[in-house]
Design a protein around this motif. Sequence first.
Motif, short mmCIF file in Angstrom:
data_model
loop_
_atom_site.label_atom_id
_atom_site.label_comp_id
_atom_site.label_asym_id
_atom_site.label_seq_id
_atom_site.Cartn_x
_atom_site.Cartn_y
_atom_site.Cartn_z
N ASP A 141 0.86 -1.18 0.00
CA ASP A 141 0.00 0.00 0.00
C ASP A 141 0.90 1.23 0.00
O ASP A 141 1.73 1.40 0.90
N THR A 142 0.72 2.11 -0.97
CA THR A 142 1.61 3.25 -1.05
C THR A 142 1.04 4.36 -1.90
O THR A 142 0.19 4.13 -2.76
N ALA A 143 1.52 5.56 -1.63
CA ALA A 143 1.34 6.67 -2.55
C ALA A 143 2.40 6.58 -3.63
O ALA A 143 3.36 5.80 -3.51
N VAL A 161 3.14 -5.50 -9.13
CA VAL A 161 1.84 -5.56 -8.47
C VAL A 161 1.64 -4.24 -7.73
O VAL A 161 2.38 -3.92 -6.81
N LEU A 162 0.61 -3.48 -8.17
CA LEU A 162 0.42 -2.13 -7.66
C LEU A 162 -1.01 -1.89 -7.22
O LEU A 162 -1.96 -2.36 -7.87
N PRO A 163 -1.23 -1.13 -6.14
CA PRO A 163 -2.59 -0.76 -5.74
C PRO A 163 -3.13 0.31 -6.69
O PRO A 163 -2.39 1.19 -7.13
N MET A 170 -2.34 4.77 -4.07
CA MET A 170 -2.33 5.31 -5.42
C MET A 170 -3.66 5.07 -6.12
O MET A 170 -4.31 4.05 -5.88
N ASP A 171 -4.02 5.99 -7.02
CA ASP A 171 -5.13 5.72 -7.92
C ASP A 171 -4.57 5.20 -9.24
O ASP A 171 -3.35 4.96 -9.36
N HIS A 191 -5.85 -4.03 -4.46
CA HIS A 191 -6.38 -3.03 -3.52
C HIS A 191 -7.43 -2.14 -4.20
O HIS A 191 -7.35 -0.91 -4.16
N TYR A 192 -8.42 -2.79 -4.80
CA TYR A 192 -9.53 -2.07 -5.43
C TYR A 192 -10.81 -2.89 -5.28
O TYR A 192 -10.76 -4.12 -5.15
N ASP A 193 -11.94 -2.21 -5.27
CA ASP A 193 -13.29 -2.80 -5.27
C ASP A 193 -13.68 -3.55 -4.01
O ASP A 193 -14.84 -3.95 -3.88
N THR A 194 -12.77 -3.76 -3.06
CA THR A 194 -13.11 -4.52 -1.86
C THR A 194 -14.09 -3.77 -0.98
O THR A 194 -14.99 -4.37 -0.39
N PHE A 195 -13.88 -2.46 -0.86
CA PHE A 195 -14.72 -1.61 -0.03
C PHE A 195 -15.29 -0.47 -0.87
O PHE A 195 -14.78 -0.18 -1.95
N GLY A 196 -16.31 0.19 -0.34
CA GLY A 196 -16.90 1.31 -1.06
C GLY A 196 -15.94 2.43 -1.38
O GLY A 196 -16.05 3.09 -2.42
N TYR A 197 -14.96 2.64 -0.52
CA TYR A 197 -14.00 3.72 -0.72
C TYR A 197 -13.09 3.50 -1.93
O TYR A 197 -12.48 4.45 -2.44
#
Length: 235
Positions: A141-143, A161-163, A170-171, A191-197
């Motif tokens: 997890d990183t910026a 492998v990137l968030p 990161m977006d 690190h996407y779609d798991t939660f609403g955020y």
Amino acid sequence: MNFTFYGHSCFSVEIKGTKLLFDPFITPNELANKVVNADTVEADYILVSHGHADHTADLVSIAKRTGAKVVCNYEIYEWLGKQGVTNVHPMNTGGKWNFGDFAVKMVVAQHSSGLPDGSYGGNPVGFIVTSEAGNFYYSGDTALTLDMQLVPTWAELNFAVLPIGSNFTMDVEDAVRCAAMIKCQQIIGVHYDTFGYIKIDQAAAKKAFADTSCVLHLPKIGETVDMKNQKGFTR
């Protein structure tokens, strides 16, 4: 090198029959636990990027069941000892260790870290894994950071492998910039779609990478991808 996605940021990479499991978070993940049973996931090594619960929820149980060696920072190493997990290799940012079939360099990640019981989790990290079979980078997890420009000086990457979920990391736009910095065209998003955020438009994300001649892989939970068959894999 087979990549298997277990949801969120949990995945496995197999190197010459050795299974490296990353950031085990399956049981509390409603998207994953219907597809994957954490009690059957195999691991010879478990690499942990930081202490947040969405990266460590199944860490202790899988480590004890499999006897896998856990690779993590020193603070997580100390915490695992209190949980009865003793097969642990502590590292810290900048360090490198040869485990035989592969080597791990622990690199900077810009995030936060705290363990599930509220104790200090040390600094978050990423990993560069190198082997005769291929090399890859998991940023954790990183910026987006300028430190990423150093990654290709340490290894020629076959994939990364990137968030991509934004809000906590990161977006997509910053992940595309990261891909350029690390000189890697084959990207696996996590690190996407798991939660609403962290919901994303998957088609738009793939197009954003394709517009820069990169490929964004978004495997389904439980899916295995043979990365050696992807463009740019030179070994």
